[in-house]
Design an enzyme around this catalytic site. Structure first.
Site, mmCIF file in Angstrom:
data_model
loop_
_atom_site.group_PDB
_atom_site.id
_atom_site.type_symbol
_atom_site.label_atom_id
_atom_site.label_comp_id
_atom_site.label_asym_id
_atom_site.label_seq_id
_atom_site.Cartn_x
_atom_site.Cartn_y
_atom_site.Cartn_z
ATOM 1 N N PRO A 42 -1.580 9.833 -2.898
ATOM 2 C CG PRO A 42 0.833 10.987 -2.051
ATOM 3 C CD PRO A 42 -0.237 10.437 -1.579
ATOM 4 C CB CYS A 43 -0.298 4.840 -0.470
ATOM 5 S SG CYS A 43 -1.700 5.022 -0.600
ATOM 6 N NE ARG A 44 -0.814 0.140 -4.801
ATOM 7 C CZ ARG A 44 -0.530 -0.450 -4.830
ATOM 8 N NH1 ARG A 44 0.063 -0.437 -3.955
ATOM 9 N NH2 ARG A 44 -0.529 -1.061 -6.038
#
Lengths: 317, 305
Positions: free
Chosen positions: A261-263
């Protein structure tokens, strides 16, 4: 890579312990979701697309900031008729472009196939033929057999159980007789049944990134769990091992593939900006619909997305 | 997708129930074995889950999850809000201590014992009050914890109609009703799915095209008044020319309790989670008397995970 991932997980865990989950809405400004907004949007998904359900997950893994009965969302038994890798090869063979990478930053993966309808329609034209389907015979250690026992009063026309006490025996010696007595009589010919992989797709709330997070649990053609490594075959090859990683599921046992989910927040922020620039006021309860559309570009062959019929407020059509 | 292949003659054929076991089930069984069971091999009540066919092209398996097993002592009770995608099916787990025990447990006697439970529930009328028992299943396992390997046999006992039912017709439900009836039926099914977890039911269509769905125990009430009756069930099967496995024991009940010879049934299926009469099937089957229903057949699937 693995070490850095572990370090990051440890760091994330620490941060999550000391900072509470988000309570203030910053959906339009940052593309993130508060816990309440996650629940609101999840409730909306479940009511509009009832193949999705809320789950409570394993009691020991329950997050206290989420209601016990609404820990994560799941839709089960979603078909995946073809491997993502083979689709990309076909596109490339046809001279088509698979990915449209933005050069300026890493946001390129948003642009891949933002219009899921296109992917869909090309899929539908190439209706799966039996040749395309892999019948799983790969994993020799897993045997899935079906056999039939008749039992009753007339011992004569019943296969003697002695022969079948050893299940291995069943496989080797007898399917023919059993089939001629039972299978043909009361069950359809197996050849008519489409064999394909299926997926359980789940959405959890990631406290650190303050966004939803998608997890994939795969099953082979005989509904045996797929190794997470094999799940990567069903992920857009540009994302396999990069944005899609194999990690512990926050509410379930074992390792599962997940879209990292980092982006997510940045991508969601872009989508929201596009909508707003068209004069559409995005509603937070539609967040998961938008989110699932963008996830479709990462898992193009897993046909979970029924949300496209819903009005997202877009005035572009 | 599936060819028209109702040969030989027109014997009613059912797609076998598939099974699927999640890792959570094995994890939980392992800790149950280590912490609670020890060497106890007594049967354990478990719960399986399924739903009507809903995603294109794939039949729904009966699924075992971590929560299929009873909660351990001192554990938080599982929160289980009613979930339309997880219709409960009662089952029994026979967990064995050794591979030899495991193999020795797979016997005709056990198949008979398990299938008799269904037969007794039909005869006592219990199946009309709690129809989920019609799909009762059982599982024999050996958890080889040292090697993290699980041997299991999954079994779906079925009462065998003898002679087997013959199929008169099987068509998409959309072709079997007037427009008014179809609309009313869809609405009634969606409402039924929302409000109850009852996978077998009676559809009664009144002369004014109004459709009502009723539980099996209302069978007597549904008689008369010129109503058309259909026996409906949540069908996990995706084939367009065969019904799914749960119909087998339902037919046995219809035959044994209500003495019907000609049975109209509705294979209830969904699209995207809503009633879909193009996918749902209406069939007509002939059950010829006399029937000897004490015969039992069992579908076994053996695997190691």
């Amino acid at each position: 890579m693995v070490l850095s991932q572990k370090l990051h997980e440890a760091f994330k865990g620490t941060v999550e312990r000391f900072t509470g989950p988000r309570t203030v809405s910053a959906f339009k400004e940052k593309g993130v979701l508060s816990v309440n907004e996650f629940i609101l949007s999840g409730d909306n998904l479940v009511s509009k697309c009832p193949t999705w359900s809320w789950e409570s997950g394993e009691p020991s893994k329950r997050k206290s900031y989420l209601p016990p009965g609404k820990q994560y969302l799941i839709t089960r038994n979603v078909p995946c008729l073809r491997r993502a890798a083979s689709i990309e090869e076909e596109y490339e063979a046809a001279g088509g472009e698979v990915l449209l990478e933005d050069d300026d930053d890493d946001d390129g993966w948003l642009a891949t196939q933002w219009n899921p309808k296109e992917t869909k329609s090309s899929d539908e034209e190439n209706l799966p033929s039996m040749e395309n389907l892999e019948i799983s015979k790969k994993n020799k250690t897993i045997q899935s057999i079906s056999s039939y026992f008749g039992a009753g009063e007339e011992e004569d026309d019943i296969p003697d159980m002695e022969e079948y006490e050893d299940p291995d025996n069943i496989i080797e010696t007898d399917p023919a007789t059993l089939q001629s007595t039972y299978l043909v009589a009361q069950e359809p010919d197996d050849d008519n049944i489409l064999r394909t992989r299926t997926y359980d797709v789940s959405i959890t709330y990631d406290q650190y990134f303050q966004t939803p997070r998608v997890w994939l649990t795969g099953y082979d053609e005989s509904r045996m769990l797929l190794q997470p490594e094999l799940v990567l075959e069903d992920v857009s090859q540009d994302h396999a091992r990069k944005t899609v990683t194999i990690e512990d599921h926050p509410h379930l046992s074992g390792k599962h593939a997940s879209v990292h989910p980092c982006r997510h927040a940045a991508v969601m922020k872009k989508i929201i900006d596009v909508l707003m620039s068209r004069g559409v006021e995005p509603e937070v309860d539609k967040y998961l619909f938008l989110f699932l559309k963008f996830v479709a570009s990462v898992i193009p062959t897993i046909e979970y997305d029924y949300t496209m019929d819903f009005d997202l407020g877009s005035s572009s059509h | 997708m599936a060819a028209e292949s109702s040969s030989p003659s027109a014997i009613l054929q059912f797609e076998a129930f598939q099974s699927s076991i999640d890792e959570g089930f094995w994890t939980r069984l392992s800790s149950l074995k280590l912490d609670t069971l020890g060497i106890d091999q007594s049967p354990i009540p478990i719960t399986g889950f399924y739903a009507p066919y809903s995603h294109p092209g794939v039949s729904i398996p009966l699924k075992l999850l971590g929560e299929s097993l009873p909660p351990e002592a001192g554990e938080e009770t599982p929160v289980s809000p009613r979930d339309r995608n997880k219709c409960l099916v009662p089952g029994t787990l026979y967990n064995t201590n050794t591979y030899e025990n495991y193999k020795a447990t797979i016997t005709k006697g056990l198949l008979q014992v398990e299938a008799n439970k269904i037969w007794e529930d039909i005869n006592s009328g219990k199946a009309e009050d709690d129809c989920r028992v019609l799909s009762r299943f059982f599982l024999i396992t050996f958890a080889d914890l040292k090697n993290w390997k699980f041997h299991y046999v999954f079994a779906f006992p079925a009462l065998k109609l003898d002679p087997p039912a013959t199929l008169i017709s099987l068509r998409p439900a959309a072709k079997c009703f007037t427009l008014q009836e179809a609309e009313s039926l869809e609405a009634a099914c969606n409402q039924w799915r929302k409000s109850a977890d009852v996978p077998f039911f009676i559809v009664s269509i009144a002369s004014d095209s109004n459709v009502a769905i009723r539980p099996l125990r209302d069978f007597a009430v549904c008689q008369g008044d010129g109503q058309k009756l259909l026996f409906g069930f949540y069908d996990p099967c995706c084939l367009d020319d065969h019904p799914g496995w749960p119909l087998r024991n339902f037919l046995a009940l219809i035959c044994a309790r209500w003495n019907m010879e000609k049975v109209r049934f509705l294979c209830y299926r969904e699209k995207h989670g809503f009633a879909d009469l193009e996918l749902s099937l209406v069939g007509e089957a002939l059950i010829s008397a006399p029937q000897d229903l004490t015969k039992i057949m069992c579908r076994l699937a053996e695997s190691a995970a």
